[in-house]
Write an enzyme that holds these catalytic residues in place. Structure first.
Site, PDB file in Angstrom:
ATOM      1  N   GLY A 148     -12.601  74.033 141.699  1.00 27.82           N
ATOM      2  CA  GLY A 148     -12.131  75.490 141.526  1.00 27.82           C
ATOM      3  C   GLY A 148     -11.511  75.339 139.926  1.00 27.82           C
ATOM      4  O   GLY A 148     -11.692  76.452 139.714  1.00 27.82           O
ATOM      5  N   ALA A 149     -10.870  74.539 139.881  1.00 32.45           N
ATOM      6  CA  ALA A 149     -10.210  74.208 138.452  1.00 32.45           C
ATOM      7  C   ALA A 149     -11.236  74.475 137.291  1.00 32.45           C
ATOM      8  O   ALA A 149     -10.883  75.098 136.248  1.00 32.45           O
ATOM      9  CB  ALA A 149      -9.356  73.116 138.366  1.00 32.45           C
TER      10      ALA A 149
ATOM     11  N   GLY B  35      24.418  87.806 135.791  1.00 31.57           N
ATOM     12  CA  GLY B  35      24.177  88.752 136.719  1.00 31.57           C
ATOM     13  C   GLY B  35      22.836  89.491 136.356  1.00 31.57           C
ATOM     14  O   GLY B  35      21.805  88.896 135.851  1.00 31.57           O
ATOM     15  N   GLY B  36      22.751  90.975 136.760  1.00 28.95           N
ATOM     16  CA  GLY B  36      21.624  91.616 136.342  1.00 28.95           C
ATOM     17  C   GLY B  36      21.142  91.539 134.841  1.00 28.95           C
ATOM     18  O   GLY B  36      19.942  91.700 134.565  1.00 28.95           O
TER      19      GLY B  36
HETATM   20  C1  HXC Z   1      34.156  93.781 131.326  1.00 22.84           C
HETATM   21  C2  HXC Z   1      34.484  91.562 130.566  1.00 22.84           C
HETATM   22  C3  HXC Z   1      33.323  91.201 131.314  1.00 22.84           C
HETATM   23  C4  HXC Z   1      32.520  92.270 132.002  1.00 22.84           C
HETATM   24  C5  HXC Z   1      33.945  89.443 130.312  1.00 22.84           C
HETATM   25  N1  HXC Z   1      34.941  90.418 129.909  1.00 22.84           N
HETATM   26  N2  HXC Z   1      33.162  89.875 131.176  1.00 22.84           N
HETATM   27  N3  HXC Z   1      34.908  92.823 130.374  1.00 22.84           N
HETATM   28  N4  HXC Z   1      33.163  93.627 131.949  1.00 22.84           N
HETATM   29  N5  HXC Z   1      31.433  92.021 132.809  1.00 22.84           N
HETATM   30  C6  HXC Z   1      35.963  90.427 129.010  1.00 22.84           C
HETATM   31  C7  HXC Z   1      36.926  89.721 129.519  1.00 22.84           C
HETATM   32  O1  HXC Z   1      37.816  90.346 130.500  1.00 22.84           O
HETATM   33  C8  HXC Z   1      37.845  89.036 128.299  1.00 22.84           C
HETATM   34  O2  HXC Z   1      38.443  90.256 127.764  1.00 22.84           O
HETATM   35  C9  HXC Z   1      36.522  88.904 127.475  1.00 22.84           C
HETATM   36  O3  HXC Z   1      35.511  89.759 127.911  1.00 22.84           O
HETATM   37  C10 HXC Z   1      36.438  87.463 127.304  1.00 22.84           C
HETATM   38  O4  HXC Z   1      36.152  87.001 128.459  1.00 22.84           O
HETATM   39  P1  HXC Z   1      36.509  85.662 128.971  1.00 22.84           P
HETATM   40  O5  HXC Z   1      36.437  85.454 130.530  1.00 22.84           O
HETATM   41  O6  HXC Z   1      37.897  85.412 128.278  1.00 22.84           O
HETATM   42  O7  HXC Z   1      35.514  84.694 128.290  1.00 22.84           O
HETATM   43  P2  HXC Z   1      35.022  83.222 128.641  1.00 22.84           P
HETATM   44  O8  HXC Z   1      36.012  82.405 129.432  1.00 22.84           O
HETATM   45  O9  HXC Z   1      34.292  82.779 127.586  1.00 22.84           O
HETATM   46  O10 HXC Z   1      33.860  83.498 130.084  1.00 22.84           O
HETATM   47  C11 HXC Z   1      32.773  84.413 129.814  1.00 22.84           C
HETATM   48  C12 HXC Z   1      32.310  84.597 131.060  1.00 22.84           C
HETATM   49  C13 HXC Z   1      33.140  85.369 131.804  1.00 22.84           C
HETATM   50  C14 HXC Z   1      31.584  83.676 131.715  1.00 22.84           C
HETATM   51  C15 HXC Z   1      31.053  85.777 130.692  1.00 22.84           C
HETATM   52  O11 HXC Z   1      34.015  86.466 131.164  1.00 22.84           O
HETATM   53  C16 HXC Z   1      32.751  86.016 133.184  1.00 22.84           C
HETATM   54  O12 HXC Z   1      32.391  85.304 133.871  1.00 22.84           O
HETATM   55  N6  HXC Z   1      32.255  87.450 133.100  1.00 22.84           N
HETATM   56  C17 HXC Z   1      32.096  88.211 134.379  1.00 22.84           C
HETATM   57  C18 HXC Z   1      30.602  87.648 134.329  1.00 22.84           C
HETATM   58  C19 HXC Z   1      29.928  88.556 135.308  1.00 22.84           C
HETATM   59  O13 HXC Z   1      30.028  88.393 136.826  1.00 22.84           O
HETATM   60  N7  HXC Z   1      29.022  89.355 134.948  1.00 22.84           N
HETATM   61  C20 HXC Z   1      28.310  90.244 136.086  1.00 22.84           C
HETATM   62  C21 HXC Z   1      28.623  91.550 136.080  1.00 22.84           C
HETATM   63  S1  HXC Z   1      27.466  92.300 137.269  1.00 22.84           S
HETATM   64  P3  HXC Z   1      39.913  90.049 127.011  1.00 22.84           P
HETATM   65  O14 HXC Z   1      40.238  91.579 126.731  1.00 22.84           O
HETATM   66  O15 HXC Z   1      40.804  89.541 128.014  1.00 22.84           O
HETATM   67  O16 HXC Z   1      39.504  89.309 125.873  1.00 22.84           O
HETATM   68  C22 HXC Z   1      26.128  92.825 136.362  1.00 22.84           C
HETATM   69  C23 HXC Z   1      25.358  93.595 136.968  1.00 22.84           C
HETATM   70  C24 HXC Z   1      24.333  94.113 136.079  1.00 22.84           C
HETATM   71  O17 HXC Z   1      25.966  92.544 135.204  1.00 22.84           O
HETATM   72  C25 HXC Z   1      23.329  94.603 137.050  1.00 22.84           C
HETATM   73  C26 HXC Z   1      22.106  95.386 136.212  1.00 22.84           C
HETATM   74  C27 HXC Z   1      21.072  95.752 137.423  1.00 22.84           C
END
Ligand code: HXC
Length: 528
Positions: free
Chosen positions: A418-419, A183-184
């Site tokens: 130009g290069a 994501g971001g």
């Molecule tokens: C809260 C999160 C989290 C998140 C993971 N976890 N991402 N908790 N917020 N963004 C937590 C899970 O719930 C889990 O908690 C633990 O972390 C481990 O995650 P898993 O999924 O079990 O691990 P894994 O299978 O290794 O996968 C990792 C991952 C996946 C690929 C990162 O978790 C995932 O896709 N997360 C979301 C990624 C995402 O879309 N992020 C973008 C968010 S928006 P428990 O308690 O069950 O262990 C963003 C915008 C920012 O970032 C903008 C800024 C401008």
């Protein structure tokens, strides 16, 4: 008979209740929230957040700050959960004896996701780095914005992005991606100077494979979408790949050796390890080869460098241009070189952007630039034109024109069109410009020029092939050499290839205290 008595107990070291209490708090904050998650992290071949810091920094140099910071998350069941250090370890330490600031995200705590307290810890350490004038290194392993904290976590990211930009050009910023970066969250690393990734474990992407499948129908996995090789070869997001975390930290330590602490300091010189007057037969042999025969620009760079050592940046991306650091008589120097082995060394969009970013980094941090030129021009084609080669190719031109660090240029072979202008020519303020005797400096190569200038002459000739060959020989004698440019003072000296290293070292020694007062303005408008 005397009664048996216990030996006297040694006096117990006095520890106040308050100190005991502090130790307990520290212990709790430093222990994994869940041993199972810590074990799972290790099982994936990944180190824990604190282990990473320990490996990266000099022994016993880490001073942690904000160990006792607590989470702000209260929603979705997080009220009762204790999140050690809110999922990020921050502090100061030393690398090769020099101070740095560092943060290390802890994937075992809610996937290293960024909540507000987590973000504020990173911001604090970045502010300290900017004020103290030291590099910042981010060890990233995070699922992105902490979903449970909503806009607070988005705001936290924005605060980090803002600081990345304030720190840009003030202190070196390095990001190591040691797990997911989604994501971001990718934009903080993107705003830093150098991004490291680990083969197989690092992934950077804006939207994941599932979202892409739904939105565009394209299918990919994490590796092909945003793995280390993808970003090193295709997107250019990644500057360095590593086979393991150990290898990654070793490379970061090596990179820092070439960089100053901040924009006001010089990069520390190393003890000279090589003869500054060393001449090179290898370079003479390369210069003797015919213009059509490819050679390796890396061989030229290795021959020039102290100890034949070159620390290449973005080596797998836009390989038609080579950039990186070397030392000359102990001093750190940035190199930009066309690479005739790929696309004949022509400039295309990716090469222009790669070169421009590197030139701007060197200029921001006072690192002199050595430019080695062997360029037939810009790479032709619809893909390049429609992709914006005019706008994007202009970046390298802009970067060179704007830079005012010492600049030494050597035309190794071709400098066409130009290069020629772009590659740190005298006209855009290369300070000292050399050329080898085999250099060809002209608007274009002999064949192309003759076909345009003498099309009718050749057609009318009784023996067109012979006539064309004569005209090419004539043009080659007149223009495919460095002497027309030297006659106009656009080349300061035509040098034997063998003496390239001593010549560059002397030029850079002379330019050491170069100062240029630029035009007063707010800032330029680089064609982004
Ligand atoms: C809260 C999160 C989290 C998140 C993971 N976890 N991402 N908790 N917020 N963004 C937590 C899970 O719930 C889990 O908690 C633990 O972390 C481990 O995650 P898993 O999924 O079990 O691990 P894994 O299978 O290794 O996968 C990792 C991952 C996946 C690929 C990162 O978790 C995932 O896709 N997360 C979301 C990624 C995402 O879309 N992020 C973008 C968010 S928006 P428990 O308690 O069950 O262990 C963003 C915008 C920012 O970032 C903008 C800024 C401008």
């Amino acid at each position: 008979m005397a009664e048996k008595t216990d030996p006297p107990k040694p006096p117990k070291a006095f520890v106040s209740r308050k100190t005991e209490d502090l130790q307990k708090k520290r212990q709790r904050a430093m222990s994994p929230e869940s041993p199972e998650r810590a074990a799972a992290q290790k099982a994936q071949g990944k180190l824990l957040a604190r282990e990473r810091i320990e490996l990266l920094l000099d022994d016993d140099s880490f001073e942690e700050v904000d160990l006792l910071v607590e989470k702000r998350s209260r929603e979705f069941g997080l009220e009762a959960r204790y999140l050690p250090s809110d999922g990020v370890v921050t502090g100061m330490g030393r690398i090769n004896g020099r101070s740095v600031c560092v943060y290390s995200q802890d994937f075992t705590v809610l996937g290293g996701s960024l909540g507000l307290a987590h973000a504020m810890k990173i911001c604090k350490i970045m502010d300290l780095a900017i004020e103290a004038g030291v590099p910042v290194i981010g060890l990233c392993d995070s699922g992105g914005a902490r979903i449970q904290e909503g806009v607070e976590s988005l705001g936290g990211y924005a605060e980090i992005f803002y600081r990345n930009v304030q720190a840009s050009g003030a202190v070196p910023q390095i990001s190591a991606i040691l797990g997911p970066c989604a994501g971001g969250a990718v934009y903080s690393p993107a705003l830093t100077d150098f991004v490291f990734m680990i083969d197989g474990t690092s992934h950077m992407f804006i939207t994941g494979p599932e979202v892409i499948r739904n939105a565009t129908g394209e299918s990919c996995d994490f590796e092909s979408l945003g793995g280390a090789q993808t970003h090193a070869e295709r997107s250019g997001v990644c500057h360095f790949t590593a086979g393991s975390e150990h290898d990654c930290f070793r490379q970061i330590r090596e990179l820092l050796e070439y960089l100053p602490q901040n924009c006001h300091e010089r990069a520390a010189a190393a003890m000279p390890s090589d003869d500054p007057n060393r001449k090179s037969e290898v370079l003479d042999q390369i210069a003797e080869m015919t213009a059509q025969k490819p050679y390796r620009m890396h061989d030229v760079i290795w021959e020039i460098a102290d100890g034949h050592q070159f620390f290449e940046v973005q080596k797998d991306f836009a390989r038609n241009i080579v950039v990186g650091f070397l030392r000359l008589n102990g001093e750190s120097v940035g190199v930009v070189a066309n690479n005739p082995a790929v696309l004949s060394g022509a400039l295309d969009i990716n090469a222009s952007e790669k070169g421009a970013r590197f030139v701007r980094f060197c200029d921001a941090f006072g690192i002199p630039i050595l430019t080695l030129v062997d360029v037939p021009g810009y790479w032709p084609g619809l893909e390049q034109e429609w992709g914006g080669i005019i706008r994007r190719g202009a970046k390298l031109l802009y970067a060179y024109c704007q830079s005012n660090v010492p600049k030494v240029t050597v035309v190794v072979r071709k400098a066409y069109g130009g290069a020629y202008d772009v590659m740190s020519s005298k006209h855009i303020r290369g300070d000292i410009n050399y050329a080898w005797p085999c250099a060809e400096i002209a608007v274009m190569g002999p064949q192309g020029a003759v076909d345009i200038l003498f099309k009718n002459d050749i057609k009318k000739s009784p023996d067109p092939a012979k006539r064309r060959a004569e005209l090419i020989a004539d043009y080659t004698a007149k223009f495919a050499s460095p002497y027309q440019a030297a006659a106009h003072g656009y080349i300061d000296e035509v040098i034997a290839a063998s003496e390239t290293r001593p010549k560059i070292i002397r030029a850079l020694r002379f330019l050491r205290n170069k100062k240029v007062a630029g035009v007063k303005k707010k800032h330029g408008n680089i064609p982004l």
